[in-house]
Every structure is written in C-alpha cells, then in structure tokens.
Design a protein around this motif. Structure first.
Motif, mmCIF file in Angstrom:
data_model
loop_
_atom_site.group_PDB
_atom_site.id
_atom_site.type_symbol
_atom_site.label_atom_id
_atom_site.label_comp_id
_atom_site.label_asym_id
_atom_site.label_seq_id
_atom_site.Cartn_x
_atom_site.Cartn_y
_atom_site.Cartn_z
ATOM 1 N N SER A 504 1.524 -8.549 1.538
ATOM 2 C CA SER A 504 2.932 -8.610 1.896
ATOM 3 C C SER A 504 3.619 -9.710 1.079
ATOM 4 C CB SER A 504 3.081 -8.836 3.403
ATOM 5 O OG SER A 504 4.405 -8.585 3.808
ATOM 6 N N ALA A 528 0.227 -4.542 -0.680
ATOM 7 C CA ALA A 528 1.557 -4.277 -0.101
ATOM 8 C C ALA A 528 2.560 -5.332 -0.516
ATOM 9 C CB ALA A 528 1.470 -4.195 1.426
ATOM 10 N N HIS A 586 -1.725 -0.457 -1.977
ATOM 11 C CA HIS A 586 -0.574 -0.181 -1.107
ATOM 12 C C HIS A 586 -0.859 1.038 -0.236
ATOM 13 C CE1 HIS A 586 3.679 -1.866 -1.281
ATOM 14 N NE2 HIS A 586 3.634 -1.181 -0.139
ATOM 15 N N GLY A 587 -0.486 0.953 1.041
ATOM 16 C CA GLY A 587 -0.560 2.109 1.915
ATOM 17 C C GLY A 587 0.583 3.061 1.646
ATOM 18 N N ASP A 590 3.589 2.822 4.201
ATOM 19 C CA ASP A 590 4.110 1.483 4.472
ATOM 20 C C ASP A 590 5.624 1.574 4.623
ATOM 21 O OD1 ASP A 590 4.867 -1.195 4.500
ATOM 22 O OD2 ASP A 590 3.418 -1.785 2.959
ATOM 23 N N THR A 591 6.150 1.179 5.796
ATOM 24 C CA THR A 591 7.589 1.199 6.020
ATOM 25 C C THR A 591 8.191 -0.200 6.001
ATOM 26 O OG1 THR A 591 7.264 1.130 8.420
ATOM 27 C CG2 THR A 591 7.453 3.304 7.391
ATOM 28 N N GLU A 620 -2.038 5.199 5.312
ATOM 29 C CA GLU A 620 -2.168 3.810 5.752
ATOM 30 C C GLU A 620 -0.804 3.134 5.770
ATOM 31 O OE1 GLU A 620 -3.138 1.490 7.594
ATOM 32 O OE2 GLU A 620 -5.200 1.473 6.844
ATOM 33 N N ASN A 621 -0.662 2.158 6.701
ATOM 34 C CA ASN A 621 0.615 1.468 6.848
ATOM 35 C C ASN A 621 0.559 0.072 6.237
ATOM 36 O OD1 ASN A 621 -0.701 -0.231 8.707
ATOM 37 N ND2 ASN A 621 -0.093 1.032 10.437
ATOM 38 N N HIS A 622 1.528 -0.750 6.567
ATOM 39 C CA HIS A 622 1.638 -2.086 5.979
ATOM 40 C C HIS A 622 0.501 -3.002 6.415
ATOM 41 C CE1 HIS A 622 3.888 -5.345 4.065
ATOM 42 N NE2 HIS A 622 3.743 -6.085 5.153
ATOM 43 N N TYR A 623 -0.037 -2.757 7.603
ATOM 44 C CA TYR A 623 -0.973 -3.706 8.207
ATOM 45 C C TYR A 623 -2.438 -3.285 8.081
ATOM 46 C CZ TYR A 623 3.493 -5.111 10.095
ATOM 47 O OH TYR A 623 4.810 -5.486 10.216
#
Length: 648
Positions: A504, A528, A586-587, A590-591, A620-623
C-alpha cells in the motif's frame, strides 16, 4: 475444553527450533483464528476461523461436550460479537460487481445461534440499505432482553427540512441520510430510532439504545462538529466545532456510567460531563493512546498507551487484576483482553509478540485456569523466529524516528547482513509489538528487517503525524534512508546490500525509493503500491467525488496544489532514473489502490527498458485475505530477493 493451570503456562510457550525455515505457505496462510467473542453469561465462546477457502464459526460451550460449527464457505468474515446470550452477530464481507473491472467490497451482518445456525440477515425489511457501499457500523447493543443491535445505516432524505437549505442548493434534498436502526437479531428486521441530517456521520449510544453523542461533517466545508445529549434531555447541544486553526480534539467515545464523552486534545485525555459541560483531564496521554471499553457497562475500563509496546493504566481494578495475572503468566508477550463475561469471572485474551504468532486463551478466574482457544498460525508452532528490538534514530533534520529492527534467527551479533527496509502502509498508521508475518518471513530467510515509524505515522502525536503532510516523496523517504544509515553506522548491516519492500503506502515508498534515490537500494518489491499520484487522485475523485472530505484530505496530504510536486513524487513519472529491478504485486480486485496503478508502472518500466516483473493476484483484494494468493505473493518475493539480494 482442555485447560492449563496457570503455573504451567510458561512451560507451554517455549517451542523447539527447526534448522530449516518454515515454507512460505506457513506464513501466507490466513490466520486460523480471526476473532473470538465471549457471551455475556460467560458460558460460550464464538470463534471465527478456519481457512480462507472454508471460513467457519464454532461455538465452544464451556464445560459441555460438542462444538457446533457453521461453515461459511469462501467468504471474508471479519468480526464476531454477541447480542445477549442467544445470538452471535457475524460480519461478512463480499464483492459486488458494478460493471467491467468495477468492484465494491460490501460488509453485512448475519445472526448465528449458539447451535451455529444462521437465522437472519440484517435489514430484511429495508431497501435503502442495499445502496450503502462498504459497511454497516454497529454502534451498540442494548442491555435489555431480548437484546437489539444498533446499526448506523441509511434512511430516506428529509425533503424540505429548512435546516438543509444549503443542501437543496446542491440538489441533494432527496438524498439519503445516516440513521440509527434498531435491529431485532432474531429476524434481521429493524426500525429507525434516530435520524441524522445530511452532515451526520456517526453516533455513540447508551445501553438503552439512546444516542448520546453525534458527529457531523459539513458536506460543503468538510469541517467537523460534535454534539451531545445528556440523559433525560431530548435536544442536541453542540460542544465543539472545527475551526481553521487551533488544536482539534479526537473523539474516543461515550462512557455511560459517567454520562460523559472522552476525547483527546493536545496529547491529553479529557472527559466532558454531558449534564453540565465540565471538562476534566483524566491522563496526560502518550503514544498510541486508546481506550479499553467494558461493553457490559458501556464504560472505560483502561487507558492503553505506548511507543514500543502497549501499557495499560487500568481504571477498573477488577479487570486490571485479571490482565495482571495473564501478563505474568505470558511474560514477554503482549496480552490483550478481548472481552469478558458480565460477572467478570471469565476473561478472553489474545497473546502475541513479534516472535510469537497470536494465540487465543480463556482465563477462568475462580478455577485459576487458562484454556487455549486456538492459534492463528498453527503451522508455525515449532518455528524459530528473528529477534526484534526497538530503536530510535535521528533524521537528517533532527527529528527522532522510532523503528523496529528484526535480526534473523541465529544471526551473529557482529554479522553485517543484507537489509530489507519494510515501511508500513497508511501513511497514518504504525507497526505494533505484534507478530508481523511478512517481517518474520523475511527475517527467517536471513535478512535484517527495518520497520521505521517515519514522520506521518499515527500514534506518536499530532505534530509527528502532521510532519509527514506533503512529504510522501520527500522527508518520509529520507527518514527511511536515515534508518539504513543508522544501522550501517552501528555495524549491523551491509549498506551496499539493501532492498525495500512494502504494501500500500509502503509499496509507494518502495517504488519512490528506487525512483527518487536510485543509488540507495538494490531492488524494490511493491505490493498494491501507488505508481502515479496524479492518476491516484483522479481515481479517488471518480470513486468518491471531488467534493468529498476524503478527497480533500488526500489532496492536502499530497500537497496537490503544486502539480509539479505531484509529478516529481510519482515513481511512474520518474522511471528514467530507476536502476534497480522491481517486483510489482497487485490483487486484481483491489478497490483501495486500483490494480491500474501497478499496471501503469509496469507499462512505463517496460517502455523504458527497465527490469521488472508484474504479478497479478487473481480474485484478491488490497489486504491479501486469501491463503493461496498471499502465499503466491510471498513466494514471488522470496524468488525475487534470492536473485537480487543474495545472502552471500
């Protein structure tokens, strides 16, 4: 439930060493215990865990056989809490597909019985709720029987209400507003018990469900205002409004036994009585100050502060005594009370340290017993981890920067080892005295790991956090380099063998490190991360609107009034200076930081002929909340570092 006598606990927390480090999959697994909650009567503990492919809720019935289990499937479950003794409220997150490459993470609540049966979803009788993107914050649970759950959600707008004429000028008179809904957990149906106006964002409530504190943020000026309503009163009274200058308080919550609101201002913990408005100092505060709440009495039980690790000033001696017993039993670890029964006979705790993955325990005060509830990383049970210490060093402008330093297991004290700089996300966040799966994964691979709490980090005072404003690509990055220099001067690392890894904002720092200081690092891995700040601002504006408070704050954080500065701080705009190889992870869902950020960085690097690798994590998401993709990310980092930062 298997029990451990307190006298034997210390012997149970020493684990044998293995010569070979655990595989990436052992670190990459999503924790086997995500959350746990004890029922008010102390007879049951609900545990949320399992694997990312099969999340489960189990109900541990104390002193009775059987372990009812509800299988949730492949979902992201985040939290549990009890509503009385008969219902567990589970918070479940899922993805809403709004179109091509447009995803929203939505969190909703489900009621589960002590027999592990899902019986209701919240807002079964409401249609407005479906339009709420994100979560439905639970603001309280009533003490009555049956208990009701108070939820901050949406309601229809207030039409021609005269207090909202400025909103009418913006054409928002029919927009939805925030409201407190009282939900029957047995049916999921609710009714509105408090309606805010167009500026209202949150409330605090008492145990009867009455709202006592309200926070508004002006839609036009983005300034905050706090309102209070003492017991027995029906009208709101404003007690603070944000101005252009002066110290701003941070709201911490409403305490029912005192009918008072707690807040922090200029580093001090203050309490304001609602009946007469008298303010009094409770504590001088300290780093990372936070309050520990007794949910059964809806009051403050303790004040947690600390730089390296949390220390608690207990205002409730009975709860403090239980914490003291567990702290002595688990000496050297951080003991966090995660809840207790209403009669204070049973306490639930999470126990961890940088070298000890989290474990959950139940303490029975009458029996003087500690019972294990579950381990977060069971595959790491017998592993040997790196040793972590706290240090401070001076930045080049004299500012004192704190940091955690982890040396590999078994490393000789005088060995000059390769270093991984691991900046945290945020940037208004901080690392804690806790198990960090990524830091220990890197340490067990033979690297020293530096986790600087650079300027702009939260938990070290307003001035320290404010010092990072507008310095994302400036002094924040030199804070990292000054930490490297401090370790090199102490003879702990080889300054010629340093890479930077982060997620992040930490991913942005990794990219900025090699773009803005091309001779400082041998390589960089961004998870990310943000590549182009201008594009990031545009994406935020498109998602949340240029008039939103969040967008305005981001502009301020970046110093966005200076377009040249934004270009100069954007790694994707500075690829020509990059010398080091880069790994981008990166997912694809990811939003928070859209995957287009890493894709753009990869495209720019490719066009400039710079060595790089792009790994897109499917679904996959941000986390990184899925075991398979988190493990994939760790394995990619391990291969990348073995190639570009060999140990010998």
């Amino acid at each position: 439930m298997k029990s451990l006598w307190l006298a034997a606990v210390a012997a149970c927390i020493v684990t044998p060493a293995h010569a070979a480090p655990p595989p990436a999959s052992a670190f990459g697994r999503v924790p086997a215990v995500v959350d746990a909650a004890i029922s008010p009567n102390g007879q049951r503990v609900a545990i949320l865990g399992g694997t990312s492919e099969q999340r489960v809720i189990s109900i541990a019935t104390i002193d009775q056989p059987g372990l009812p289990i509800l299988q949730l499937g492949e979902v992201e479950a985040t939290r549990l809490r009890w509503a009385g003794d008969d219902n567990v409220i589970a918070s479940i997150a899922f993805w809403h597909n709004a179109g091509p490459k447009q995803f929203y993470r939505i969190e909703r609540h489900v009621t589960v019985t002590p027999q592990a049966k899902a019986i209701a979803r919240f807002f079964e009788n409401a249609t407005t709720s479906q339009y709420l993107v994100g979560g439905q914050p639970i603001v309280g649970v009533t003490s009555g029987s049956p208990a009701r759950v108070l939820v901050n959600d949406l309601a229809e707008g207030m039409g021609s209400d005269s207090m909202n004429t400025r909103m009418k000028r913006k054409g928002l008179e029919n927009a939805s507003v925030r409201a407190i809904w009282s939900i029957d957990p047995a049916t999921g149906k609710g009714r509105i018990v408090e309606r805010g106006d167009y500026d209202t964002v949150s409330w605090d409530v008492d145990l009867s469900g009455e709202a006592r504190v309200r926070v508004d943020v002006d839609e036009l000026t983005h300034k905050a205002a706090f309102y209070a309503r003492a017991k027995g009163k029906s009208q709101w009274a404003q007690f603070w409004t944000q101005t252009s200058g002066g110290p701003e308080p941070h709201m911490l919550g409403y305490s029912e036994p005192e009918d008072a609101v707690y807040f922090e201002r200029e580093g001090k913990l203050l309490r304001r009585r609602l009946a007469d408005g008298v303010e009094e100092a409770v504590s001088d505060g300290g780093p990372s100050m936070g309050l520990i709440w007794d949910v059964h009495r809806n009051g403050v039980a303790g004040i947690a502060t600390g730089a390296e690790k949390s220390a608690v000033q207990w205002l409730d001696p009975e709860v403090g005594a239980a914490h003291g017993v567990l702290s002595r039993a688990f000496k050297g670890r951080q003991v966090t009370l995660a809840g207790w029964s209403a009669d204070r006979t049973r306490f639930m705790a999470r126990v961890s340290s940088p070298a000890a993955p989290g474990g959950w325990y139940l303490y029975d005060r009458a029996r003087k017993e500690v019972s294990p509830l579950g381990e977060e990383y069971p595959e790491l049970k017998d592993a040997t981890f790196g040793t972590t210490r706290w240090m401070t060093y001076k930045a080049r402008d004299g500012l004192e920067i704190p940091a955690y330093v982890t040396r590999p297991p078994g490393a000789a004290p005088d060995a000059r080892l390769p270093l991984i700089v691991l900046p945290h996300g945020g940037p208004a966040a901080r690392d804690d005295y806790d198990f960090d799966y990524l830091a220990q994964f890197l340490a067990t691979r033979g690297y020293v790991v530096l986790q600087p709490q650079f300027r702009g980090s939260a938990g070290f005072g307003d001035a320290f956090q404010e010092a990072g404003r507008g310095e994302w690509g400036g002094k924040v990055q030199t804070d990292l380099l000054d930490g490297v220099a401090a370790l090199a001067a102490a003879g702990e690392i080889d300054a010629s063998r340093v890479c930077i890894v982060g997620a992040s904002f930490g991913g942005y720092s990794a990219l900025s490190g090699v773009a803005l200081h091309p001779d400082a690092y041998r390589c960089a891995a961004s998870i990310a991360g943000i590549g182009d700040l201008g594009q990031f601002l545009s994406e935020e504006a498109r998602l949340y609107g240029r008039a939103s408070a969040g967008f305005e704050d981001l502009r301020g954080q970046l110093g966005a009034s200076d377009g040249n500065k934004i270009l100069a701080m954007s790694p994707a705009r500075q690829v020509g200076a990059i010398k080091a190889p880069i790994l981008l992870i990166h997912g694809d869902k990811d939003t928070v930081v859209l995957p287009s950020q890493s894709q753009l960085m990869a495209d720019r690097l490719k066009a400039a002929g710079k060595p790089h690798e792009l790994v897109m994590l499917a679904d996959e998401n941000h986390y990184l909340t899925r075991t398979a993709t988190r493990t994939q990310a760790l394995e990619s980092i391990e291969r990348f570092l073995a190639k570009n930062l060999p140990l010998n």
